[in-house]
Design a protein around this motif. Structure first.
Motif, PDB file in Angstrom:
ATOM      1  N   PHE A  70       0.840  -1.185   0.000  1.00 37.85           N
ATOM      2  CA  PHE A  70       0.000   0.000   0.000  1.00 37.85           C
ATOM      3  C   PHE A  70       0.879   1.240   0.000  1.00 37.85           C
ATOM      4  CE2 PHE A  70      -2.646   2.967   2.732  1.00 37.85           C
ATOM      5  CZ  PHE A  70      -3.662   3.167   1.815  1.00 37.85           C
ATOM      6  N   THR A  88       0.430   5.557   0.064  1.00 36.50           N
ATOM      7  CA  THR A  88      -0.506   6.665   0.176  1.00 36.50           C
ATOM      8  C   THR A  88       0.159   7.856   0.838  1.00 36.50           C
ATOM      9  OG1 THR A  88      -2.766   7.247   0.834  1.00 36.50           O
ATOM     10  CG2 THR A  88      -1.456   6.005   2.427  1.00 36.50           C
ATOM     11  N   LYS A 119      -4.710   9.395   5.045  1.00 31.90           N
ATOM     12  CA  LYS A 119      -4.736   7.928   5.022  1.00 31.90           C
ATOM     13  C   LYS A 119      -3.532   7.338   5.748  1.00 31.90           C
ATOM     14  CE  LYS A 119      -7.770   7.844   1.164  1.00 31.90           C
ATOM     15  NZ  LYS A 119      -7.998   7.718  -0.216  1.00 31.90           N
ATOM     16  N   TYR A 148      -4.148  -6.512   2.508  1.00 32.66           N
ATOM     17  CA  TYR A 148      -4.730  -5.995   1.274  1.00 32.66           C
ATOM     18  C   TYR A 148      -6.167  -5.527   1.507  1.00 32.66           C
ATOM     19  CZ  TYR A 148      -0.689  -7.706  -1.268  1.00 32.66           C
ATOM     20  OH  TYR A 148       0.591  -7.909  -1.724  1.00 32.66           O
ATOM     21  N   ARG A 149      -6.919  -6.302   2.290  1.00 36.17           N
ATOM     22  CA  ARG A 149      -8.295  -5.913   2.583  1.00 36.17           C
ATOM     23  C   ARG A 149      -8.335  -4.671   3.467  1.00 36.17           C
ATOM     24  NH1 ARG A 149     -11.769 -11.118   4.037  1.00 36.17           N
ATOM     25  NH2 ARG A 149     -13.458  -9.651   3.689  1.00 36.17           N
ATOM     26  N   THR A 207      -6.103  -2.239   3.621  1.00 38.08           N
ATOM     27  CA  THR A 207      -5.759  -1.050   2.832  1.00 38.08           C
ATOM     28  C   THR A 207      -6.887  -0.676   1.868  1.00 38.08           C
ATOM     29  OG1 THR A 207      -4.481  -2.413   1.279  1.00 38.08           O
ATOM     30  CG2 THR A 207      -3.275  -1.335   3.062  1.00 38.08           C
ATOM     31  N   SER A 208      -7.670  -1.651   1.427  1.00 35.76           N
ATOM     32  CA  SER A 208      -8.835  -1.345   0.592  1.00 35.76           C
ATOM     33  C   SER A 208      -9.861  -0.550   1.383  1.00 35.76           C
ATOM     34  CB  SER A 208      -9.473  -2.625   0.063  1.00 35.76           C
ATOM     35  OG  SER A 208      -8.617  -3.272  -0.829  1.00 35.76           O
ATOM     36  N   GLN A 259      -8.731   3.073   1.815  1.00 30.23           N
ATOM     37  CA  GLN A 259      -8.798   3.887   0.601  1.00 30.23           C
ATOM     38  C   GLN A 259     -10.165   4.505   0.367  1.00 30.23           C
ATOM     39  OE1 GLN A 259      -7.268   1.626  -2.682  1.00 30.23           O
ATOM     40  NE2 GLN A 259      -5.240   1.527  -1.810  1.00 30.23           N
ATOM     41  N   PHE A 260     -11.215   3.912   0.933  1.00 26.56           N
ATOM     42  CA  PHE A 260     -12.546   4.487   0.777  1.00 26.56           C
ATOM     43  C   PHE A 260     -12.636   5.789   1.548  1.00 26.56           C
ATOM     44  CE2 PHE A 260     -13.738  -0.038   0.056  1.00 26.56           C
ATOM     45  CZ  PHE A 260     -14.195   0.129  -1.240  1.00 26.56           C
ATOM     46  N   SER A 268     -14.727   5.417   4.890  1.00 28.54           N
ATOM     47  CA  SER A 268     -14.568   4.123   5.542  1.00 28.54           C
ATOM     48  C   SER A 268     -14.905   4.230   7.024  1.00 28.54           C
ATOM     49  CB  SER A 268     -13.143   3.590   5.360  1.00 28.54           C
ATOM     50  OG  SER A 268     -12.212   4.447   5.960  1.00 28.54           O
TER      51      SER A 268
END
Length: 90
Positions: A27, A29, A33, A61-62, A64-65, A68-69, A72
């Protein structure tokens, strides 16, 4: 955010100055974030100590997903953490 790299299936190989070994980029950013990720990692480390290093790549991975929203929710992070914490404790 990086993790250990063993083969091409681990993702993009990167090298960082002063770090021996190969790493895979998870990830990248900036801004808020980074603060959000830092806060989550501090919380996970506080509740599990070194246990977060046992979490598989899919967890990161989940996570960081979710980060990113734009809107969130902490409940999504908590749910993801609880799901993987249960798997590790089994």
């Amino acid at each position: 955010m990086v993790r250990g790299w063993k083969s091409e299936t681990d993702g993009e190989l990167i090298l960082l100055p002063g770090v021996d070994g190969k790493l895979a980029l998870v990830f990248s950013t900036n801004g808020n974030k980074v603060k959000k990720l830092d806060g989550i990692i501090k919380k996970l480390t506080k509740s599990v100590s070194n246990g977060i290093f046992l979490f598989p790549a899919l967890f990161w991975y989940r996570l960081t997903s979710i980060i990113q929203f734009r809107n969130s929710k902490q409940t999504l992070v908590n749910g993801l953490y609880n799901l993987y914490a249960e798997k590790i404790n089994e």
